[in-house]
Scaffold this motif. Structure first.
Motif, PDB file in Angstrom:
ATOM      1  N   ASP B 271      58.362  20.602  43.809  1.00 40.55           N
ATOM      2  CA  ASP B 271      57.840  21.680  44.174  1.00 40.55           C
ATOM      3  C   ASP B 271      59.443  22.116  44.611  1.00 40.55           C
ATOM      4  OD1 ASP B 271      57.943  18.977  45.298  1.00 40.55           O
ATOM      5  OD2 ASP B 271      56.731  19.098  46.513  1.00 40.55           O
ATOM      6  N   ARG B 272      60.574  21.477  44.619  1.00 43.92           N
ATOM      7  CA  ARG B 272      61.697  21.977  44.784  1.00 43.92           C
ATOM      8  C   ARG B 272      61.737  22.893  44.272  1.00 43.92           C
ATOM      9  NH1 ARG B 272      62.905  18.690  50.367  1.00 43.92           N
ATOM     10  NH2 ARG B 272      61.080  17.957  49.980  1.00 43.92           N
ATOM     11  N   ASP B 345      73.697  12.534  52.618  1.00 44.53           N
ATOM     12  CA  ASP B 345      72.251  11.194  52.213  1.00 44.53           C
ATOM     13  C   ASP B 345      71.116  12.442  53.100  1.00 44.53           C
ATOM     14  OD1 ASP B 345      72.383  10.540  55.114  1.00 44.53           O
ATOM     15  OD2 ASP B 345      73.147   8.162  54.615  1.00 44.53           O
ATOM     16  N   LYS B 346      71.082  12.446  53.885  1.00 42.45           N
ATOM     17  CA  LYS B 346      69.425  13.318  54.721  1.00 42.45           C
ATOM     18  C   LYS B 346      68.689  14.042  53.256  1.00 42.45           C
ATOM     19  CE  LYS B 346      69.658  11.487  58.534  1.00 42.45           C
ATOM     20  NZ  LYS B 346      71.410  11.028  59.392  1.00 42.45           N
ATOM     21  N   SER B 347      69.798  14.649  53.159  1.00 42.37           N
ATOM     22  CA  SER B 347      69.294  16.048  52.038  1.00 42.37           C
ATOM     23  C   SER B 347      68.411  15.705  50.613  1.00 42.37           C
ATOM     24  CB  SER B 347      70.640  16.703  51.221  1.00 42.37           C
ATOM     25  OG  SER B 347      70.265  17.491  50.546  1.00 42.37           O
ATOM     26  N   PHE B 348      67.947  15.741  50.214  1.00 42.55           N
ATOM     27  CA  PHE B 348      66.994  15.764  48.790  1.00 42.55           C
ATOM     28  C   PHE B 348      67.560  16.026  47.863  1.00 42.55           C
ATOM     29  CE2 PHE B 348      64.636  17.407  45.586  1.00 42.55           C
ATOM     30  CZ  PHE B 348      63.204  16.153  45.062  1.00 42.55           C
ATOM     31  N   VAL B 349      68.106  17.528  48.230  1.00 42.00           N
ATOM     32  CA  VAL B 349      69.193  17.420  46.618  1.00 42.00           C
ATOM     33  C   VAL B 349      70.407  16.664  46.680  1.00 42.00           C
ATOM     34  CG1 VAL B 349      70.723  19.704  45.836  1.00 42.00           C
ATOM     35  CG2 VAL B 349      68.900  19.455  46.767  1.00 42.00           C
ATOM     36  N   ILE B 409      62.423  11.187  47.388  1.00 41.98           N
ATOM     37  CA  ILE B 409      63.217  11.474  45.805  1.00 41.98           C
ATOM     38  C   ILE B 409      62.893   9.922  44.919  1.00 41.98           C
ATOM     39  CG2 ILE B 409      65.380  12.395  47.482  1.00 41.98           C
ATOM     40  CD1 ILE B 409      67.036   9.458  46.264  1.00 41.98           C
ATOM     41  N   LEU B 410      62.409   8.862  45.144  1.00 42.13           N
ATOM     42  CA  LEU B 410      61.944   8.363  44.290  1.00 42.13           C
ATOM     43  C   LEU B 410      61.004   8.234  43.749  1.00 42.13           C
ATOM     44  CD1 LEU B 410      60.749   4.933  47.024  1.00 42.13           C
ATOM     45  CD2 LEU B 410      63.100   5.382  45.173  1.00 42.13           C
TER      46      LEU B 410
END
Lengths: 414, 552, 265
Positions: B271-272, B345-349, B409-410
């Motif tokens: 979705d991203r 580390d909070k960023s999805f990418v 991210i999992l």
């Protein structure tokens, strides 16, 4: 020893363009530039030795031997508590040994042109920045904006080699030059032979207004500039595919806010890159500014104004400013290292002055110790950085006078 | 003088020795066989509870040249670590002194600067000469310079191209050739903002595929040991794993090295529109023999990205943190871009980038083909290598960190399903012998008779892997003990590694004309002679052998 | 416990970097033997200063001169009081705590200040409360009170915080101000508040509001509260009388959103 009538290639150490296509004839250690029509020939010739040149160390007015001069320097620096080294121009090996020397004795290092350097660095340290280099400008630039007016005096061959170069890979037409500032008629005449010129006589403090007014959708007027001229400039700029802005930071020093001029040029160039290509190309001073700032940066992380203390180099833009330190009498000994320019050195009577310098150097007052040293690129081989900071040149040795190098002297003192 | 490292657990992958109790003998800076010892042994160092490996080799780390200096200058505010052993420069843009100190303290003895602009080579070498302890070398950047592209445009023969490549290797004192965003940096100067592998560039009408084809062939023909070092097109763009695989195919089966492949293994699913393509890439890597790669793992924290790829760096400047950046077009040669960046580390990418790098490490079967790098400082500073090794060797440690990352991210990574843990054998291969082999350094990365005595001794009793790799108890460089129990014992200076294949000198005539006409310096001044390297630049050179004679 | 008192033992000639005061460990004896550079030689603090007292959270410097740089640089939770002049970069990037100076300061005072409070009962140099070396941000937060005059290029890129100036301010003040509050009693130099984005400025200089829109039905309840609070902090009456305030907001030509309060006095 250089033999008579020897043709040699000179890699010119004297200005930040460091041209390597100058051939000279040496004769009894005097050298002469071959191409008579070369714009710099006269300038380079003035660096030849003359009957006033000093080839032996001096203590005050007395000629002394090198070893006794070194001994005197050792005594002076031993007996005092704060020593400042001012770099007025030396090659890479000189800068390296200067750093080594300072790190062993906890000295302060400053370059005489630091304040101009910081104006340019300020942009890199605070905002986005697009840069280019000489060959790119030569081959790609179609429109060049020139700010200030000393730039063609300080880098005499900029016009011939870059802006008005005969050959260019992609530019088949003459470059459009927009001269912003107060340029003399003579210079404009000279430039017109090689480029198309639009002369904008403008108070440099209005740079920001001028640049804003040149954007396509702007309807702003600029003080002292005709509307028709402005729209003409707009046309030239908006057609450009690769716009280059050049300036000499020392030109802005009389302006009310030099930093703002540079940051508005930089911002303008960055914005142009959204749709088209453009880049800045500041021209640095001719006292090996780039060499000093590059070497200091990679060894210490800071480009100038450093002091070795407690095992590492520390940086303070204000506290290690050589002018302030001398004016406020916060140092005892000043070591001037000036190997490129023979121009008059300003010495201060409140401190002990030690000069390692060009044999033709003149002073405002006699230094305590003067040691003539070789000129990089004339007397010994070395490396120097060009104005765009990416190209470095290998300087050659063209005459056979046995002068010690700055490195020799500093390594002996360390 | 002979030194004996007595009964350590020796890893010498080149000679198929793994964890064997063995003595190592050193004489005059070289490894010597026991049977060749003629005089008495002067010094015995007991290594009975130690692991003994050859000095580690970093084949991709930005430690010298203009862009590193720009970063140092730009990030002045980070220069303030108060650490009495070092100078105040920041580890994300360390000074030359700090670079040398930190590398040698980790047991790294040889490092390679991957983006040596030919025109900037003199500076890069001068800068690297000021790095103490380590041996170094550089890969010259080609593939975006106007001369090379005009050769391609004029359909010059492969043999002319080979001459040019060999000339560049000699003139810039390099050990290999790197291509960055083939043709893309040049296209950016013509205001082109993206270039796919089979897309023709605006002015030259040349595709990146042609450039990679010609250069891999040139290096193969010349017998240069290190294959073409490639930073692919479309770096960092979601979905770029297609161009990565196409670039590999462009080599036509000839050896090719893909660098920081983590940045090149992105899909555009989910979705991203950003997903991992590590499986596709590593499947491909496992399948073919002509490919090697280094990973370019990212770590969370502040760093600075520096690259020759001005096209992608200009695209990325909006993400700069802190908000400042610089791009530069350089001398019809290449470009550069410096953009500070903070991996969060909070960023999805960013979290997925972290996972992708590890996936590639764990899915790649052969440790001889994949190397441990963080693309210093682009992914993380090189000082995070011990941490990275622990991530590879310790599944629980890895999963603990993974579980702290954003939950989303999992679903996008298979990292938690990967059970593999690297063994000490594999680590010793990927950090020592494999890089030495791919670079053609015959005297490095092994304990054969006559090899350089670059040795790292780790303390086996330290249970924490990260701690063990971060602080070797003994580091020997050229036979001299330089680090003992974390203390620097002696300052020494390394050499510059080069390779000099033969070529037809007539190329210089043509080049000289080109320089006189279009450059602002002469060709003579461009070439760095061996003598100049030693006397002025300040580093002696060591010429490595080509793997074979030049082929036509 | 008595505050640690440092008194200079002799007349200084060279500059001293005093940033070590900000990183004191909680042990006063370590201060005495802390190494500082004086000229190119290393000294212990006790060689240059006589030291009394033992409260590491309160430091007093007596007979200070303008050669002491970096006092309170990156200061955290310590109070420092200085009697006499100080050098460059007083309280640069200070995080918390309190600095009081009964004397004048040189350039870069309070540059890049992040929090805490600074009281200067004298004049300050150029670049007061400006961007610190290489950082792009000016004052990020905190309170700065200046009794005397302020030099040129001061208050650049201020983001938050309060500044009270009882004297005059030089040229290029408040350049590119992002937000925050500045109160100026005295005269304002040339090119004030160029490229300002937001923020509040209290002044009596009518020239400033020439191109501003006047807010006709503005209420002054908050300013009254604010002035009271500030008065409490600086423990004396502020020079602004709430009853005389007139609010101007937004420049007519540019899109800046700053507000200017004119007061009479």
């Amino acid at each position: 020893m250089a033999s008579q009538n020897d043709n040699k290639n000179l890699v010119c150490p004297f200005c930040s363009l460091h041209c390597d296509d100058v051939s000279v004839t040496t004769d009894n250690n005097q050298y002469k530039v071959n191409e008579s029509n070369n714009v710099c020939a006269k300038k380079i010739d003035t660096y030849n030795l003359n009957n006033k040149s000093m080839l032996l160390p001096k203590k005050g007015a007395k000629v002394v031997s090198l070893s006794s001069a070194l001994e005197d320097i050792r005594n002076i620096i031993k007996g005092h508590n704060e020593t400042l080294i001012i770099n007025h121009g030396v090659d890479l090996s000189g800068v390296r040994s200067m750093l080594n020397f300072a790190s062993q004795k906890n000295y302060i290092i400053d370059h005489i042109n630091s304040k101009f350097l910081y104006q340019n660095i300020g942009v890199v340290q605070r905002t986005g920045y697009m840069a280019t280099s000489l060959t790119e400008a030569k081959n790609r630039a179609d429109v060049v904006m020139v700010f200030g007016n000393q730039i063609f005096d300080k880098s005499p061959r900029l016009l011939e080699k870059v802006l008005g170069a005969k050959n260019s890979l992609y530019m088949k037409k003459k470059k459009e030059l927009i001269l912003i500032g107060d340029f003399s008629e003579n210079i404009i005449k000279e430039i017109k032979k090689k480029c198309n010129v639009t002369n904008v006589k403008l108070d440099l403090d209005l740079t920001n207004d001028f640049l804003n007014a040149t954007s396509l959708d702007s309807s702003e007027a600029v003080k002292g500039l005709k509307k028709s001229k402005l729209s003409n400039i707009k046309n030239i700029i908006n057609k450009s595919k690769y716009l280059v802005a050049i300036w000499l930071a020392s030109d802005f020093i009389k302006a009310k806010n030099p930093k703002k001029i540079i940051s508005s040029i930089s911002k303008y160039i960055v914005d142009r890159n959204i749709l088209s290509r453009a880049a800045c190309m500041p021209i640095s001073g001719s006292l090996a500014d780039a060499t000093s700032s590059q070497a200091l940066t990679w060894t210490t992380g800071f480009s100038s104004r450093i002091k070795h203390s407690e095992g590492t180099f520390k940086h303070d833009r204000n506290a290690f400013d050589s002018k302030h330190l001398i004016d406020n009498n916060n140092v005892d000994v000043v070591i001037h290292i000036s190997t490129i320019s023979p121009d008059k050195l300003k010495l201060n009577k409140n401190v002990k002055n030690i000069v390692l310098g060009h044999p033709n150097t003149t002073f405002t007052m006699a230094p305590d110790i003067f040691i003539p040293v070789g000129i990089p690129g004339i007397d010994y081989e070395g490396i120097m950085f060009r104005t765009d900071n990416v190209v470095s040149v290998a300087l050659k040795s063209i005459r056979g006078i046995k002068l010690p190098t700055t490195q020799n002297i500093l390594d002996k003192l360390a | 003088m002979i030194t004996q490292l007595k009964s350590g657990n020796v890893y010498d992958p080149h000679n198929k020795i793994f964890n064997v109790k063995k003595d190592i003998f050193i004489e005059d800076g070289k490894i010597i066989n026991k049977k060749d010892i003629k005089s008495k042994i002067d010094k015995v160092i007991n290594c009975s509870d130690k692991i003994v490996m050859p000095g580690a080799i970093d084949l991709h780390t930005h430690i010298g040249g203009g862009k590193v200096n720009i970063a140092r200058l730009m990030l002045e505010e980070f220069h303030n670590e108060i650490d009495p052993n070092y100078d105040s420069s920041s580890i994300i843009a360390p000074s030359t002194l700090k670079t040398g100190l930190k590398y040698i303290e980790m047991g790294y003895t040889t490092c390679f600067e991957p983006a040596l602009l030919p025109i900037n080579a003199r500076q890069a070498h001068a800068e690297m000469s000021d790095i103490p302890f380590i041996d170094k070398g550089g890969y010259a950047l080609l593939g975006n310079d106007d001369y090379f592209l005009s050769l391609l445009k004029n359909k010059s023969s492969q043999s002319t191209i080979n001459d040019y490549v060999a000339f560049i290797l000699k003139a810039t004192q390099s050990i290999g050739i790197k291509v960055v965003n083939p043709g893309g940096i040049n296209a950016f100067k013509f205001n082109q903002r993206a270039l796919n592998v089979d897309e023709k560039s605006k002015y030259f009408n040349i595709t990146p595929r042609e450039i990679v084809e010609k250069l891999t062939k040139a290096l193969y023909d010349l017998g240069v040991p290190h294959p073409l070092h490639v930073h692919c097109s479309n770096l960092g763009i979601p979905g770029n794993f297609f161009s990565t695989i196409e670039t590999i195919k462009a080599a036509n089966g000839l050896p090719i090295h893909l660098t920081h492949i983590q940045f090149q293994s992105y899909g555009n699913n989910g979705d991203r529109g950003f997903s991992s393509a590590a499986v596709e890439i590593s499947n491909y890597l496992n399948k073919i023999d002509n490919l090697t790669c280094d990973v370019g793992q990212i770590m969370f924290g502040q760093t600075v990205t520096m690259s020759g790829d001005s096209m992608s760096q200009h695209r990325n400047h909006k993400h700069a943190h802190p908000k400042k950046w610089m791009c530069m077009d350089i001398e019809c040669d290449a470009g550069c871009g410096v953009v500070p960046f903070k991996y969060q580390d909070k960023s999805f990418v960013n979290a997925l980038q972290w996972a992708i790098g590890l996936e590639i490490f764990l899915l790649a079967e052969d440790p001889w083909k994949v190397f441990l790098t963080t693309d210093h400082p682009n992914g993380a500073p090189f000082t995070s290598y011990p941490h990275l090794i622990k991530l590879l060797m310790d599944k629980t440690f890895r999963n603990d960190i993974l579980n702290q990352l954003p939950k989303g991210i999992l679903e996008h990574t298979i990292l938690h399903t990967l059970k593999r843990e690297y063994t000490m054998d594999e680590i010793s291969i990927m950090t020592r012998s494999a890089p030495a082999k791919i670079l053609g350094l015959e005297k490095k990365g092994n304990f054969s008779n006559g090899s350089d005595a670059d040795i790292t001794v780790y303390n086996k009793n330290i249970k924490d892997i990260e701690e063990m790799f971060a602080h070797p108890s003994l580091v020997i460089k050229d036979g001299k003990i330089v680090v003992e129990n974390g203390q620097i014992k002696e300052y020494i200076w390394g050499k510059t590694h080069t390779v000099k294949p033969e070529y037809d000198k007539s190329i210089e005539k043509d080049l000289s004309k080109f320089f006189d006409k279009y450059h602002t310096m002469k060709l003579d001044n461009y070439i760095i002679s061996d003598d100049e390297m030693h006397r002025l630049v300040g580093s002696p050179i060591y010429v490595n052998n080509c793997s074979r004679k030049r082929k036509e | 416990m008595k505050p640690i008192t440092l008194q200079l033992k002799k007349r200084l000639k060279y500059r001293i970097d005093m940033s070590c005061l900000s990183t004191l460990s909680k042990n006063s004896s370590s201060l005495a033997s802390k190494i500082i550079m004086y000229g190119n030689k290393q000294f212990k603090i006790k060689d240059l200063f006589s030291i009394k007292g033992d409260d590491v959270n309160n430091i007093v410097i007596k007979s200070s001169v303008h050669l002491l740089d970096n006092i309170g640089k990156k200061l955290r939770d310590i109070n420092i009081t200085v009697y006499g002049d100080v050098g460059y970069s007083l309280g640069e990037q200070m995080i918390s705590g309190k600095l009081e100076v009964y004397g004048n300061t040189l350039d870069y005072t309070a540059s890049g200040m992040k929090g805490g409070s600074i009281f200067i009962y004298g004049d300050t140099g150029n670049y007061t409360c400006g961007k610190s070396n290489s950082l792009n941000e000016g004052m990020i937060d905190g309170l700065l009170f200046i009794k005397g005059n302020v030099g040129n290029n001061s208050i650049e890129r201020m983001r938050r915080g309060n500044i009270i100036i009882e004297g005059n301010i030089g040229d290029y003040g408040c350049h590119q101000m992002i937000s925050g509050t500045v109160m100026i009693k005295g005269k304002i130099g040339k090119f004030f508040a160029e490229e300002i984005k937001r923020g509040s400025i209290f002044t009596k200089d009518k020239n400033l509001v020439k191109n501003y829109n006047k807010s006709n039905n503005a209420e002054y309840n908050f300013t009254s509260f604010f002035i009271k609070e500030i008065s409490k902090i600086i423990s004396k009456n502020l020079f602004i009388n709430n009853n005389s305030l007139v609010r101007y907001c937004g420049h007519k030509d540019t899109n800046n959103l700053s507000e200017i309060f004119l007061f009479k006095g």
